[in-house]
Each structure stands twice: as structure tokens, then as C-alpha cells.
Design an enzyme around this catalytic site. Structure first.
Site, mmCIF file in Angstrom:
data_model
loop_
_atom_site.group_PDB
_atom_site.id
_atom_site.type_symbol
_atom_site.label_atom_id
_atom_site.label_comp_id
_atom_site.label_asym_id
_atom_site.label_seq_id
_atom_site.Cartn_x
_atom_site.Cartn_y
_atom_site.Cartn_z
ATOM 1 N N SER A 100 0.839 -1.205 0.000
ATOM 2 C CA SER A 100 0.000 0.000 0.000
ATOM 3 C C SER A 100 0.869 1.249 0.000
ATOM 4 C CB SER A 100 -0.914 0.000 1.234
ATOM 5 O OG SER A 100 -0.152 0.235 2.406
ATOM 6 N N SER A 102 0.892 3.547 2.460
ATOM 7 C CA SER A 102 0.918 4.133 3.799
ATOM 8 C C SER A 102 2.289 4.652 4.196
ATOM 9 C CB SER A 102 0.445 3.103 4.833
ATOM 10 O OG SER A 102 1.410 2.076 5.003
ATOM 11 N N LYS A 157 5.736 -0.011 9.337
ATOM 12 C CA LYS A 157 5.547 1.369 9.777
ATOM 13 C C LYS A 157 6.868 1.892 10.332
ATOM 14 C CE LYS A 157 1.069 1.016 9.029
ATOM 15 N NZ LYS A 157 0.441 1.705 7.868
#
Length: 295
Positions: A100, A102, A157
Site C-alpha cells: 500500500s 501508507s 511502519k
């Protein structure tokens, strides 16, 4: 069933086949080949001379006697390769694909990355139990971890808060332990996936500098935060969220701040869920020049 478990089962199955082949089956075939050749040589003694065809037949009989069954060719012979892959993937580096946006602009969807499996300690594969300590994640590290709400899914992340930190993300401004993380404006970033521009900043967390994105039209408050362990350590308001990171956990966020489901929404990452530190892009089919290290 996750890939690590599948690979572990393959190592066990092929390893057992390899062991049976080396200890039992191969010696049997060699003994049988010896007997066949001895019998064939006795038959050749009745001839005055040995022709090329007789020699070829002898070689064929020897080859056929030593021939592995088909199931051994597809099990025991692959064991060394599967074992090396298993060990490298479990203890050294593991490849992942970014699914993705992100982590824009640091990582693009479609990036193939490498993750260092030893940085945060050596863990037993499948069981994920740490057996050798190493350093802990630091603020600014890009980490891959098993998603706390569904551990069959891997997330990536950036570590923002370590155990004991107080992380505040209010009005799209980040503060760690009362110290504001300075954002230096960069030229607006064009998001090809959303076909829109985002505000582009450079920030430094710890000793690591990276770029982040903010979408001007997105609200500051958190919409749809889940219930999660230690949720009482977080305070939500119209301006955003403030969290005290509990022991043994980490607060993580995506660099694409307004398009990332992260600790603001589903909570903290337990240390036991860590997979490793992402550090290298080795391929992107849509952007072939995206190869190298990243912060």
C-alpha cells in the site's frame, strides 16, 4: 497457515527424506548395483572379448540400479536448498513486498524490500520466541511486524515512540516527550495513486531524517479508533491523540500520515510481534531505478 510454518514443514519433510536416503536407501541401491554388476560380469566371462555394446549395457545397469525413485528426486534433493532458504529467511534477511501507500514517500506500493531479522534479536521461527538479545528498535526505524489484531498479516511502519515515551499527534504536529519534532517544508508531493497533491515535509526523529506527507483536507481527529490493549494510555480529542507507550511496546506511524492505519487507530506493537528492520529496496517493477538503502 503462514509461509514460515509451511517452509518449516517442508524442511522437516525433505530433511527426513534426505536422511532416509543417505542412511538406508542409497546404501541399499549401491549393494543391489554391486550384485547386478557381479552377476553381469560372470555372464561376460563366457565371451572371448567384451564389445562396446556390452560395456554400455553394464554402465546402463549400474545407472538404473542407482536411480532414485521419483519421490526422492522431489524431496531429498531439494532439502539443502530449502534448508538454506529457511535459515536465511529465519535468521538473516527476509524479503517483503510493500502492498500500500501508507509509507509514502519513503516506500512505494510495489517496492520489494529486505528486512534484517537479527537487528532486534534472534527469534525461533514459527514460535517467534527470542533466544538471542540484540538492540531494541529506535525512534525512526522502519520496522516490519505482525499486525496485533491479526498476526497472520505483516505490517510496515516507522517507530515513533519506544517504551516510556509520551507521543502526541495534535493538529498534525508530532511531539515526543514534550519535544516538538520539527517539520521542514518541501515542495508538494504528487500522489500518483490518489492523483492529488499532498503537503511534503522533512522531519528528524532521533538520528534519522525522513520525509512525510500530510493531506490538507483530512481532519486532525482520529476516526474509528479500535479498542486495544492499554487503550487507557491514550487520550483522544478533536485535535488528535496523546499516548503513553507501555513497557515492551512501540508506537508506530506511517509516513503518509493521513493515509495510514497505525498505532493511532489500533494501538501499540508488542515487542514479540517484531519481525525485523526494513533497510533496502531491491526491486520495483514499475520503478526500476528504486534500488538502494532508505531511512
Amino acid at each position: 497457515m503462514n509461509f514460515a510454518l509451511i517452509l518449516f514443514i517442508l524442511v522437516l519433510v525433505t530433511g527426513l527424506a534426505w536422511l532416509v536416503e543417505k542412511i538406508i536407501l542409497l546404501p541399499r541401491r549401491r549393494q543391489m548395483a554391486k550384485q547386478i554388476l557381479e552377476e553381469y560380469d560372470r555372464q561376460l566371462e563366457q565371451f572371448d572379448s567384451v564389445t562396446d555394446s556390452m560395456t554400455a549395457t553394464r554402465a546402463r545397469l549400474h545407472r538404473d540400479a542407482l536411480q532414485q525413485p521419483w519421490w526422492l528426486e522431489y524431496s531429498a534433493n531439494f532439502f539443502p536448498v530449502i534448508l538454506v532458504v529457511f535459515l536465511l529467511r529465519s535468521f538473516v534477511v527476509e524479503p517483503f513486498k510493500i502492498p500500500s501507500s501508507s509509507m509514502l514517500p519513503t516506500l512505494l506500493a510495489g517496492d520489494f524490500i529486505l528486512v534484517n531479522k537479527f537487528n532486534y534479536g534472534m527469534r525461533l521461527p514459527v514460535l517467534n520466541k527470542k533466544i538471542i538479545e540484540n538492540r531494541n528498535p529506535e525512534r525512526g526505524d522502519v520496522v516490519v511486524f505482525r499486525y496485533p489484531k491479526d498476526e497472520s498479516i505483516d505490517y510496515i511502519k516507522r517507530v515513533i515512540g519506544v517504551p516510556g515515551d509520551t507521543v502526541a499527534y495534535l493538529d498534525k504536529n508530532l511531539t515526543i516527550n514534550g519535544q516538538a519534532v520539527r517539520q521542514t517544508p518541501l515542495p508538494d508531493y504528487f500522489d500518483e495513486e490518489r492523483i492529488s497533491y499532498a503537503k511534503h515535509y522533512q522531519q528528524t526523529i532521533g538520528n534519522k531524517t525522513n520525509a512525510i506527507l500530510n493531506s490538507p483536507g483530512a481532519p486532525s481527529f482520529i476516526i474509528g479508533a479500535d479498542d486495544f490493549p492499554f487503550r487507557d494510555q491514550c487520550t483522544y480529542s478533536n485535535d488528535g491523540v496523546v499516548c503513553k507507550v507501555p513497557p515492551g511496546h512501540y508506537f508506530v506511524m506511517g509516513d503518509n500520515r493521513d493515509n495510514s492505519a497505525d498505532s493511532r487507530f489500533w494501538g501499540f506493537v508488542p515487542d514479540r510481534n517484531l519481525v525485523g528492520r526494513a533497510f533496502f529496496i531491491w526491486l520495483n517493477f514499475s520503478h526500476l531505478k528504486r534500488i538502494g538503502y532508505f531511512n
